[in-house]
Design a protein around this motif. Structure first.
Motif, PDB file in Angstrom:
ATOM      1  N   PHE A  54       0.835  -1.210   0.000  1.00  0.00           N
ATOM      2  CA  PHE A  54       0.000   0.000   0.000  1.00  0.00           C
ATOM      3  C   PHE A  54       0.872   1.263   0.000  1.00  0.00           C
ATOM      4  O   PHE A  54       0.533   2.254  -0.646  1.00  0.00           O
ATOM      5  N   GLU A  55       1.967   1.203   0.726  1.00  0.00           N
ATOM      6  CA  GLU A  55       2.872   2.366   0.744  1.00  0.00           C
ATOM      7  C   GLU A  55       3.422   2.596  -0.668  1.00  0.00           C
ATOM      8  O   GLU A  55       3.423   3.725  -1.180  1.00  0.00           O
ATOM      9  N   ASN A  56       3.849   1.506  -1.320  1.00  0.00           N
ATOM     10  CA  ASN A  56       4.393   1.637  -2.680  1.00  0.00           C
ATOM     11  C   ASN A  56       3.350   2.133  -3.676  1.00  0.00           C
ATOM     12  O   ASN A  56       3.684   2.817  -4.645  1.00  0.00           O
ATOM     13  N   ASP A  57       2.102   1.773  -3.446  1.00  0.00           N
ATOM     14  CA  ASP A  57       1.013   2.217  -4.325  1.00  0.00           C
ATOM     15  C   ASP A  57       0.737   3.714  -4.200  1.00  0.00           C
ATOM     16  O   ASP A  57      -0.049   4.256  -4.980  1.00  0.00           O
ATOM     17  N   GLY A  58       1.275   4.324  -3.158  1.00  0.00           N
ATOM     18  CA  GLY A  58       0.931   5.721  -2.892  1.00  0.00           C
ATOM     19  C   GLY A  58      -0.364   5.866  -2.114  1.00  0.00           C
ATOM     20  O   GLY A  58      -0.871   6.970  -1.924  1.00  0.00           O
ATOM     21  N   ALA A  59      -0.915   4.738  -1.673  1.00  0.00           N
ATOM     22  CA  ALA A  59      -2.216   4.788  -1.000  1.00  0.00           C
ATOM     23  C   ALA A  59      -2.118   5.489   0.350  1.00  0.00           C
ATOM     24  O   ALA A  59      -3.060   6.160   0.776  1.00  0.00           O
ATOM     25  N   LEU A  60      -0.990   5.345   1.015  1.00  0.00           N
ATOM     26  CA  LEU A  60      -0.827   6.028   2.310  1.00  0.00           C
ATOM     27  C   LEU A  60      -0.488   7.500   2.103  1.00  0.00           C
ATOM     28  O   LEU A  60      -0.856   8.353   2.906  1.00  0.00           O
ATOM     29  N   ARG A  61       0.191   7.779   1.006  1.00  0.00           N
ATOM     30  CA  ARG A  61       0.548   9.172   0.705  1.00  0.00           C
ATOM     31  C   ARG A  61      -0.694  10.029   0.463  1.00  0.00           C
ATOM     32  O   ARG A  61      -0.671  11.243   0.662  1.00  0.00           O
ATOM     33  N   ASN A  62      -1.782   9.363   0.037  1.00  0.00           N
ATOM     34  CA  ASN A  62      -3.031  10.114  -0.152  1.00  0.00           C
ATOM     35  C   ASN A  62      -3.416  10.879   1.115  1.00  0.00           C
ATOM     36  O   ASN A  62      -3.911  12.004   1.051  1.00  0.00           O
ATOM     37  N   PHE A  63      -3.211  10.236   2.267  1.00  0.00           N
ATOM     38  CA  PHE A  63      -3.549  10.902   3.535  1.00  0.00           C
ATOM     39  C   PHE A  63      -2.659  12.131   3.743  1.00  0.00           C
ATOM     40  O   PHE A  63      -3.106  13.161   4.242  1.00  0.00           O
ATOM     41  N   ASP A  64      -1.378  12.002   3.360  1.00  0.00           N
ATOM     42  CA  ASP A  64      -0.453  13.136   3.529  1.00  0.00           C
ATOM     43  C   ASP A  64      -0.862  14.299   2.629  1.00  0.00           C
ATOM     44  O   ASP A  64      -0.805  15.458   3.036  1.00  0.00           O
ATOM     45  N   PHE A  65      -1.266  13.978   1.397  1.00  0.00           N
ATOM     46  CA  PHE A  65      -1.716  15.040   0.475  1.00  0.00           C
ATOM     47  C   PHE A  65      -2.889  15.802   1.082  1.00  0.00           C
ATOM     48  O   PHE A  65      -2.957  17.024   1.029  1.00  0.00           O
ATOM     49  N   VAL A  66      -3.841  15.056   1.644  1.00  0.00           N
ATOM     50  CA  VAL A  66      -5.010  15.712   2.245  1.00  0.00           C
ATOM     51  C   VAL A  66      -4.574  16.538   3.450  1.00  0.00           C
ATOM     52  O   VAL A  66      -5.007  17.683   3.631  1.00  0.00           O
ATOM     53  N   ALA A  67      -3.677  15.975   4.273  1.00  0.00           N
ATOM     54  CA  ALA A  67      -3.235  16.680   5.488  1.00  0.00           C
ATOM     55  C   ALA A  67      -2.535  17.982   5.130  1.00  0.00           C
ATOM     56  O   ALA A  67      -2.713  19.007   5.795  1.00  0.00           O
ATOM     57  N   GLU A  68      -1.747  17.932   4.052  1.00  0.00           N
ATOM     58  CA  GLU A  68      -0.985  19.120   3.668  1.00  0.00           C
ATOM     59  C   GLU A  68      -1.872  20.158   2.985  1.00  0.00           C
ATOM     60  O   GLU A  68      -1.477  21.324   2.861  1.00  0.00           O
ATOM     61  N   GLY A  69      -3.029  19.729   2.526  1.00  0.00           N
ATOM     62  CA  GLY A  69      -3.980  20.660   1.928  1.00  0.00           C
ATOM     63  C   GLY A  69      -3.492  21.270   0.626  1.00  0.00           C
ATOM     64  O   GLY A  69      -4.043  22.259   0.143  1.00  0.00           O
ATOM     65  N   ALA A  70      -2.455  20.668   0.051  1.00  0.00           N
ATOM     66  CA  ALA A  70      -1.863  21.266  -1.147  1.00  0.00           C
ATOM     67  C   ALA A  70      -2.318  20.560  -2.417  1.00  0.00           C
ATOM     68  O   ALA A  70      -1.775  20.794  -3.490  1.00  0.00           O
ATOM     69  N   GLY A  71      -3.310  19.687  -2.302  1.00  0.00           N
ATOM     70  CA  GLY A  71      -3.757  18.961  -3.491  1.00  0.00           C
ATOM     71  C   GLY A  71      -2.827  17.811  -3.804  1.00  0.00           C
ATOM     72  O   GLY A  71      -2.106  17.333  -2.933  1.00  0.00           O
TER      73      GLY A  71
END
Ligand SMILES: [Zn+2]
Length: 656
Positions: A54-71
Motif C-alpha cells: 500500500f505504501e508503494n502504491d501511494g495509497a498512504l501518501r493520499n492521507f499526507d496530500f489531504v493533510a498538507e492541503g496542497a492537493g
C-alpha cells in the motif's frame, strides 16, 4: 507506549440479543501444527507485505496530500482508504494476541497520518479520493457517484478498525477519529430533513453497530476523548441504512440488485448482486438483530443464508459464481470456473458467525469451517505474500496467485478473518461451553461464576482425534457442547476413558455432568476419504464427484497427475469421449492416505487410481498452485446412480 495484551480490556464486543456469548481473541492461545505456522506467516510476512505494498502504491501518501492541503492526485482506487483501515483492524487483532512492538509502531504511524488528514478536512469527514479528486462531491452528491467513491464504505472500515484497535491496545487516537466521523454521518444521514444516503458497498452496517455497542459498554469514553458519544445515534443510523435500501428518493440507485439496493432489505429473500457487498450487508443485518432482538431481521438473514448455502455455494464454501459484476449466479448455477472471490467467502464466514451467535446452531459453524479451511487458506500462498482474487475449481494453467493487484481487497480480508479464528473456537451460554472448532488451543471461559480452562490437543484436520482437558476452578456442573461436523458420520465420545451417553442438539453432542479439574474428553471423529456429489439439479456436475476428507476438499494438480489432468482439463467432455480419452474414477475407488510431514507445514495426501489403473495423487485444495503453475481440477469424472431423494437443506452430500 507499549502494552501487553493480557493487561488490556478482555471483554469482546458482545451484543445484547446473542444466544451465545463470544470470547475475545486474546483469551485463546492457538497451539497446533496446522494453524500456528500459518498465523505466524500472517503476523510476520503478510501484514508487512500488505502495508509495504500500500505504501508503494501511494495509497498512504493520499492521507499526507489531504493533510498538507496542497492537493495532489489520488493514487489507487477510491476504496484504498477502506482497505488500509481493514488491514489495521486485522493487525489490531493480531497485536491483541501477540504483542509486536514494530507492528504496533507501524500502525501508530499510519493512524497519525489518517488523523492529520481528518483534522485538515475539519468536520470529521475523511475520504482521500473524494477530497483530492472530486472536491464538492462528498457522498456522491452534486453530480458525483457514491458507488465509485466509496465514502460510506471507507467510513465504515475506519470505524470498525478503530473499535478493534481500541479493544486491542486501549489507545483512543483512531477511536476518536471514528467517533467524529460517525457523529458527522449521524448528523447528515437519515429521514428528512436529513439526507437519504445509504452505503453503496456494505460493511458500515456492522461497523457502526460495533461502535454503538462500545458506546453502550463504555459511555465514559466520550468524556475522555472530549467528543459526544451517543449510542442511540449510531443505532438509528444503521437502522436507517437497512430500511432505506430500495428507497431512491433524492438519490440515485446504487445499481439496483448489484448493490442490494433494489428493494427494502426485509423484502429480500434471494441473495443477488455483488457477492462481497451482499454477504457484508447480511452480516450487518444479523448484527442489527443481535442489537435489537427484532425477529424480522433474523428471519430475513436466515432466509438469505439458506438461499446461499443450499442453492448458491460452491463445495469449497466459495460464493459469487459470476465474473460479470462479481455477483451471485442463479440458484444452482455453480460452474467449476466460478469467480468465487476470496472476500466473498470471508464475508460469508462473518455472516455465518453472526448467525451462530444469534442461534447457537452448528450448521453455521460447519459453513464457517469449510470457508476457513478451503477458501480463506487458498486465498494466500503458503509463503504469505501472494494472493488469489478468484478461487475457481478448475484451472487450465493460467490462474496464479499475484504479488499485488490493482484492486487488492482480498489480502486485507484475509488479515481480518484469520486472527478472528481464535475467537471462533469456543463460546458459552448460561448452561455451559461450546467447542466449535477443533484446533489445538487453550482458553479460559467463565461459566456461571466458575472459571474453567479448556485445553485442546489435536492434529485436526489431518486426524479426527481430539482430546480436551476441562479444568474448572472447583467441581461444577455444566454442559460441554461438542460440534459434530456435518461431514462426520461416525463419532465416539469418552470422558476419562469411559463411554458416555449424550444428546444431540442443534448439531452439538451435549455432555452434561459435574466436571472436576483435569477431566478428559476424548472425541474421535471418523475421518475417511469421502466422495461427494452435488444436488442432481446441478446438471453440469452429473457424473462428477469431489474428494473430501474431514473439512478439507482435495484436488488434482498436473505436477502430480500430468496425463490425467491435462486430458481432463484441456479438452471438452465431448472431445474426450469421442477420442476415448475420458479419464474417470472407478465406481468404488480405493483411497489411501499418507501424512507427508514435508508437504509445506505437513498435510495428508490422498492416493487412488483412475478407472484404467493409473495412480493419482490428490492434495488439499487450499495448497494448490504453491508448487507449480500447472493445471488443476477438483470435480472428477465419476459415474454413480443419481439419488433424487433426501436433499432437504443439502446441496452436497457423501456418495454412499
Ligand atoms: Zn477481494
Amino acid at each position: 507506549m507499549s502494552f501487553k495484551a493480557t493487561e488490556m480490556n478482555k471483554k469482546p464486543i458482545t451484543y445484547k440479543h446473542q444466544a451465545v456469548h463470544n470470547v475475545p481473541v486474546q483469551s485463546v492461545r492457538i497451539q497446533d501444527t496446522f494453524w500456528e505456522p500459518k498465523l505466524k506467516v500472517l503476523r510476520e510476512v503478510t501484514t508487512y507485505d500488505v502495508l509495504n505494498k500500500f505504501e508503494n502504491d501511494g495509497a498512504l501518501r493520499n492521507f499526507d496530500f489531504v493533510a498538507e492541503g496542497a492537493g495532489g492526485f489520488h493514487s489507487g482506487e477510491p476504496w484504498f482508504d477502506g482497505l488500509i483501515y481493514e488491514t489495521i483492524r486485522g493487525i489490531s487483532d493480531i497485536l491483541a494476541v501477540a504483542y509486536d512492538e514494530q507492528l504496533d509502531h507501524r500502525v501508530d504511524d499510519i493512524i497519525e497520518r489518517i488523523v492529520r488528514a481528518q483534522a485538515a478536512v475539519g468536520d470529521g469527514y475523511i475520504n482521500t479520493y473524494t477530497t483530492l479528486d472530486r472536491p464538492g462531491q462528498r457522498w456522491g452528491e452534486n453530480g458525483g457517484f457514491l458507488r465509485w467513491q466509496h465514502d460510506v464504505y471507507n467510513a465504515g472500515c475506519l470505524i470498525e478498525a478503530a473499535v478493534h484497535h481500541y479493544k486491542a491496545t486501549g489507545k483512543t487516537t483512531l477511536l476518536k477519529a471514528a467517533v467524529l466521523y460517525a457523529n458527522h454521518m449521524s448528523e447528515i444521514m437519515g429521514a428528512p430533513p436529513k439526507r437519504n444516503i445509504v452505503p453503496a458497498h456494505s460493511l458500515p452496517e456492522e461497523a457502526v453497530l460495533k461502535l454503538y455497542q462500545l458506546a453502550q459498554d463504555e459511555p465514559e469514553l466520550g468524556a475522555a476523548m472530549k467528543v459526544p458519544f451517543e449510542a442511540n445515534d449510531y443505532l438509528e443510523l444503521v437502522t436507517f441504512w437497512i430500511h432505506n435500501r430500495g428507497n431512491h428518493e433524492g438519490r440515485y440507485s446504487h445499481g439496483g440488485e448489484y448493490a442490494q439496493d433494489h428493494k427494502p432489505v426485509l423484502e429480500q429473500e434471494e441473495a443477488v448482486g455483488h457477492a462481497v457487498r451482499a454477504t457484508l450487508l447480511y452480516t450487518g443485518l444479523t448484527a442489527l438483530y443481535l442489537c435489537t432482538g427484532e425477529a424480522a431481521y433474523l428471519e430475513t438473514a436466515k432466509k438469505l443464508w439458506d438461499n446461499i448455502s443450499y442453492q448458491k455455494s460452491h463445495i469449497t464454501g466459495g460464493v459469487g459464481a459470476v465474473h460479470h459484476d462479481e455477483k451471485f449466479g442463479a440458484n444452482y448455477e455453480l460452474p467449476d470456473n466460478g469467480y468465487l472471490e476470496t472476500c466473498a467467502g470471508a464475508g460469508m464466514g462473518f455472516f455465518s458467525w453472526n448467525l451462530f451467535l444469534a442461534t447457537g446452531e452448528s450448521r453455521y459453524i460447519d459453513k464457517l469451517e469449510t470457508i476457513l479451511y478451503n477458501i480463506v487458506l487458498a486465498g494466500r500462498s503458503i509463503d504469505g505474500h501472494k494472493y488469489f482474487y478468484e478461487n475457481p475449481l478448475v484451472s487450465k494453467g493460467g490462474h496464479n496467485r499475484w504479488e499485488w493487484h490493482s484492486c487488492p481487497c482480498c489480502p486485507p480480508m484475509i488479515i481480518k478473518i484469520l486472527p478472528e479464528l481464535a475467537s471462533y473456537i469456543y463460546a458459552y451460554d448460561n448452561k455451559g461451553a461450546f467447542v466449535n472448532l477443533y484446533i489445538g488451543s487453550e482458553s479460559e471461559l467463565t461459566i456461571g461464576d466458575v472459571p474453567v480452562t479448556f485445553r485442546q490437543q489435536t492434529n485436526y484436520p489431518w486426524e479426527g482425534a481430539v482430546n480436551i482437558t476441562v479444568t474448572p476452578e472447583r467441581e461444577a456442573s455444566f454442559e460441554v457442547r461438542l460440534r459434530i461436523p456435518e461431514w462426520c458420520d461416525q463419532h465416539v465420545i469418552r470422558v476419562n476413558d469411559q463411554a458416555v451417553s449424550f444428546e444431540l442438539e442443534n448439531g452439538y453432542a451435549v455432555l452434561s455432568r459435574a466436571w472436576s479439574p483435569g477431566d478428559q474428553i476424548q472425541l474421535a471423529l471418523e475421518m475417511p476419504v469421502h466422495l461427494v456429489e452435488v444436488h442432481p439439479i446441478v446438471t453440469t456436475h452429473a457424473d462428477k464427484a469431489a474428494i473430501r476428507r474431514g473439512p478439507v476438499l482435495y484436488c488434482l494438480e498436473s505436477v502430480d497427475n500430468e496425463k490425467f489432468l491435462n486430458d481432463t482439463v484441456l479438452y471438452t467432455r465431448e472431445a474426450l469421449r469421442e477420442n476415448h480419452m475420458e479419464r474417470k474414477l472407478p465406481l468404488n475407488p480405493v483411497f489411501e492416505t499418507e501424512y507427508d510431514a514435508g508437504f509445506f507445514d505437513g498435510a495428508v495426501l490422498v492416493r487412488t487410481k483412475d478407472e484404467a489403473g493409473n495412480p493419482l495423487t490428490a492434495i488439499p485444495y487450499p495448497y494448490w498452485n504453491n508448487r507449480s503453475r500447472g493445471t488443476m481440477v477438483l470435480w472428477l469424472q465419476h459415474e454413480h446412480p443419481v439419488q433424487q431423494e433426501g436433499w432437504e437443506q443439502k446441496l452436497y452430500r457423501t456418495i454412499e
